[in-house]
Design an enzyme around this catalytic site. Structure first.
Site, PDB file in Angstrom:
ATOM      1  N   ARG A 121      -9.816   6.729   2.420  1.00 46.38           N
ATOM      2  CA  ARG A 121      -8.855   5.713   2.863  1.00 46.38           C
ATOM      3  C   ARG A 121      -9.500   4.358   3.140  1.00 46.38           C
ATOM      4  NH1 ARG A 121      -5.178   8.829   7.226  1.00 46.38           N
ATOM      5  NH2 ARG A 121      -3.577   7.358   6.576  1.00 46.38           N
ATOM      6  N   GLN A 127      -5.785   2.269  -1.801  1.00 47.12           N
ATOM      7  CA  GLN A 127      -4.693   2.137  -0.837  1.00 47.12           C
ATOM      8  C   GLN A 127      -3.331   2.498  -1.422  1.00 47.12           C
ATOM      9  OE1 GLN A 127      -4.962  -1.802   0.852  1.00 47.12           O
ATOM     10  NE2 GLN A 127      -6.819  -1.316   2.012  1.00 47.12           N
ATOM     11  N   ASP A 130      -2.538   6.389  -1.309  1.00 47.84           N
ATOM     12  CA  ASP A 130      -2.703   7.054  -0.014  1.00 47.84           C
ATOM     13  C   ASP A 130      -1.437   7.814   0.387  1.00 47.84           C
ATOM     14  OD1 ASP A 130      -3.319   7.860   2.520  1.00 47.84           O
ATOM     15  OD2 ASP A 130      -3.940   5.903   3.243  1.00 47.84           O
ATOM     16  N   SER A 133      -0.717   8.136   4.301  1.00 44.04           N
ATOM     17  CA  SER A 133      -0.094   6.972   4.929  1.00 44.04           C
ATOM     18  C   SER A 133       1.371   6.831   4.532  1.00 44.04           C
ATOM     19  CB  SER A 133      -0.861   5.700   4.561  1.00 44.04           C
ATOM     20  OG  SER A 133      -2.131   5.683   5.172  1.00 44.04           O
ATOM     21  N   TYR A 232     -13.609   5.345  15.284  1.00 42.08           N
ATOM     22  CA  TYR A 232     -13.485   6.564  14.491  1.00 42.08           C
ATOM     23  C   TYR A 232     -14.691   7.487  14.644  1.00 42.08           C
ATOM     24  CZ  TYR A 232      -9.336   4.663  12.312  1.00 42.08           C
ATOM     25  OH  TYR A 232      -8.078   4.162  12.101  1.00 42.08           O
TER      26      TYR A 232
END
Length: 383
Positions: A121, A127, A130, A133, A232
């Site tokens: 990601r 993108q 994805d 998402s 993260y």
């Protein structure tokens, strides 16, 4: 080269992997498309729409698989369907790779299998592929509507001749894509929203949407580490986890609506709401557990069931919310797949649309990351 679309085989799944609009895009790329009859029906895409877009209709799943070089699916193929696979075929879908028990079978069949959940990601070129998402965005929105339907009071504040109606207090646990959309939707409906995440760096996103961040004190060293890693890769201290639990427990005790979104690929969902906290919540309050299908964030939640605790708290085990928005979820998912499929092909000849050839490259940063089987080998690293 033909792309196949099979019907979902579970009663809780209404999505379809390829929509009629996606068929048109694939045909422009030079593909033929065959779809199992009725595969799009639950998402309101009738066979006639696929035919109008240029797809062929097959009467069975087996017929689709035997005709196709690339097979698209929403979830994993049914066990009986894998028997129809042949060497060199490609399977693409959301395959829950770390829990998938069929990887050895796929490898033995010589199929190359791509699990869309493994998409890196952080890559800008990835993108538009994805799937996590695209589906989570819709799920976060719908989760709030589910909560509004279960809750016995309105979300916004009302001024009436009979008195003032207070706004609902909503707490969102987990501020990823789904959580952020849930915050935005709850705010649109007029609720007072608070949110928490293990990543302190999510605070700015929460506040930008009008939510209140449930602040947890941390040491200067922890704050520096969390900021430098973006949150993260940050491993919180035992004290921070304990302090966060206390802050969340207090917020939930006063909440009307709680939506939990935390999931970890390949592992059981983390437990965020325990029985002791549930016992403190108000009668009539509602919890939407978006991770019910992977173990649940809420103690006692049951996938696809709504239960009521002894003190009157309703727990909704929302195992597959994107399927509730099947038409739009399918549309976005199909776009994700089309964008990924374009990475698998290379035009041949002077006319780029005249013919297509597969260009499988396990050194490619996207293909290599998504491929769980290739060349009769299981490529997925154990977690």
């Amino acid at each position: 080269m033909k792309i196949g679309v099979i019907s979902a085989d579970i009663t809780s799944e209404s999505r379809v992997a390829i929509t009629p609009d996606a068929v048109k895009k694939l045909r422009k790329l030079g593909f033929e498309v065959v779809i199992q009859s009725g595969a799009g029906q639950a998402a309101y895409y009738a066979d006639e729409l696929y035919q109008a877009a240029g797809a062929d209709i097959a009467s069975s799943r087996t017929e689709v698989i035997t005709q196709s070089k690339i097979i698209t699916t929403v979830n994993d193929l049914p066990a009986e369907a894998t028997e129809s696979l042949s060497s060199g075929q490609i399977v693409i879908g959301m395959l829950d790779p770390y829990r998938n028990t069929q990887l050895d079978t796929y490898a033995a069949k010589g199929a190359t299998v791509f699990a869309m959940e493994l998409l890196p990601r952080t890559l800008s070129r990835a993108q538009n592929m994805d799937v996590l998402s695209s589906q989570a965005n819709l799920a976060g929105y719908k989760a709030v509507l589910l909560a509004a339907n279960e809750y016995s009071r309105p979300f916004p504040m009302f001024m009436t001749s009979a008195g003032t109606v207070k706004p609902a207090k909503v707490v969102i646990l987990g501020v990823g894509v789904a959580g952020l959309q849930a915050i935005a939707t709850a705010k649109r409906l007029g609720a007072v929203v608070e949110a928490s995440d293990l990543r302190p760096t999510a605070r700015e996103q929460v506040e930008s949407l009008g939510g209140k961040w449930l602040d947890v004190p941390m040491s200067a060293e922890e704050a520096k580490t969390a900021k430098s890693t973006g949150g993260y890769a940050w491993t919180p201290s035992e004290q921070y986890v304990k302090d966060q639990a206390a802050v969340v427990d207090k917020a939930l005790s006063n909440a009307d609506i709680v939506i939990t979104t935390a999931q970890i690929p390949g592992r059981n969902a983390p437990r965020l709401v325990h029985g002791a906290t549930l016992a403190k919540m108000k009668a009539g309050s509602v919890l939407i557990d978006m991770a019910a299908g992977t173990g649940g964030n809420v103690e006692g939640s049951v996938p696809d069931q709504t239960i009521t605790t002894d003190n009157g708290v309703r727990i909704v085990g929302a195992a597959n919310i994107p399927s509730m928005l099947a038409a739009q979820s399918s549309d976005l998912y199909a776009n994700n797949l089309v964008n990924f499929i374009t990475t698998l092909i290379a035009p041949t000849g002077d006319d780029a649309s005249a013919s297509l050839a597969l260009n499988l490259d396990m050194e490619d940063e996207i293909q290599g990351a998504l491929a769980v089987t290739h060349d009769s080998q299981v490529r997925l690293a154990k977690r």
